[in-house]
Design an enzyme around this catalytic site. Sequence first.
Site, mmCIF file in Angstrom:
data_model
loop_
_atom_site.group_PDB
_atom_site.id
_atom_site.type_symbol
_atom_site.label_atom_id
_atom_site.label_comp_id
_atom_site.label_asym_id
_atom_site.label_seq_id
_atom_site.Cartn_x
_atom_site.Cartn_y
_atom_site.Cartn_z
ATOM 1 N N GLU A 35 0.786 -1.215 -0.023
ATOM 2 C CA GLU A 35 0.121 -0.184 -0.056
ATOM 3 C C GLU A 35 0.928 1.217 0.061
ATOM 4 O OE1 GLU A 35 -4.209 1.527 1.756
ATOM 5 O OE2 GLU A 35 -3.252 -0.130 2.737
ATOM 6 N N TYR A 107 0.482 -8.078 -1.452
ATOM 7 C CA TYR A 107 -0.576 -7.200 -0.810
ATOM 8 C C TYR A 107 -2.175 -7.813 -1.516
ATOM 9 C CZ TYR A 107 -3.621 -2.891 0.437
ATOM 10 O OH TYR A 107 -4.528 -2.270 0.903
ATOM 11 N N ASP A 147 0.472 -7.833 3.688
ATOM 12 C CA ASP A 147 -0.751 -7.819 4.071
ATOM 13 C C ASP A 147 -1.627 -8.672 3.376
ATOM 14 O OD1 ASP A 147 -3.314 -7.211 4.943
ATOM 15 O OD2 ASP A 147 -3.100 -4.844 4.237
ATOM 16 N N ASN A 149 -4.692 -9.554 4.264
ATOM 17 C CA ASN A 149 -6.215 -9.068 4.701
ATOM 18 C C ASN A 149 -6.958 -10.344 5.414
ATOM 19 O OD1 ASN A 149 -6.829 -6.452 4.296
ATOM 20 N ND2 ASN A 149 -6.120 -6.680 2.290
ATOM 21 N N ASP A 246 -1.725 2.418 10.165
ATOM 22 C CA ASP A 246 -2.495 1.739 10.992
ATOM 23 C C ASP A 246 -2.123 0.224 11.190
ATOM 24 O OD1 ASP A 246 -2.894 1.261 8.061
ATOM 25 O OD2 ASP A 246 -5.194 1.336 8.184
#
Length: 255
Positions: A35, A107, A147, A149, A246
Amino acid sequence: MRIATWNLNGIRAAARKGLADRLAELDCDVWLYQEVRATPEQLDEAWSEPDGYHALWHPAEKLGYAGTALWSRAEPKRVQRGLPDEHDLEGRVLQATVGGVRLVSVYLPSGSSGEHRQVEKERWMERFMPWAEKLARSRVPTILGGDLNIAHTERDIFHAKSNQKTSGFLPHERAWFGDLLETGWADLIRESAGDVHGPYSWWSNRGRARELDRGWRIDYLLANRAAAKRVTSCGIDREAGLAISDHAPVWVELD
């Protein structure tokens, strides 16, 4: 070799929050970013061509969205962008070999913004699995970081009961992640932490989740058998994550 993965939630925003100081403190030989939300042309030279690192970029075609990057002190070789035979419009996968170790920044799409994105996420999961299985079985030491997710088990999410129908913790997503590990990947943080809740790597900005450490573990470093034998330590830097993004950076040391 010290390797870290970090979803920056925008490299330009992270830079304004003190990213350079955190990178110096963590002192990694390789950075796997997700990201990044920028092309190298949109960055100052200090970021597009960072001092002491070779920088590879795989931005999304849509400006300000997704994208991956890989920085390494040693020169990267055998660079690959995207999955084989697929035009990776969103910059989801970036692979290179550094010092004899294959490194992959991943990602995986999020499905949280709507059904159409969940469909795209599951398309990626289907395509990603056989490719990742080949890497898991390879004799080349391989670290897959990023990541993904998905929070794999109830230990990887603070509010497990209330998120059973939430993208990222759906039963079939969790089963898929278990199948991924069964192909030969070691989940380094879970194996190090043991049977405990957390450590988490992402926190919502709502409900004091960041302050109270009520998060999700969706950022992973996975090692195939050839790489797992070389692992000496690993961890998650929660404080760096709270200050910059975050998400928190996840790191591993290989001998």
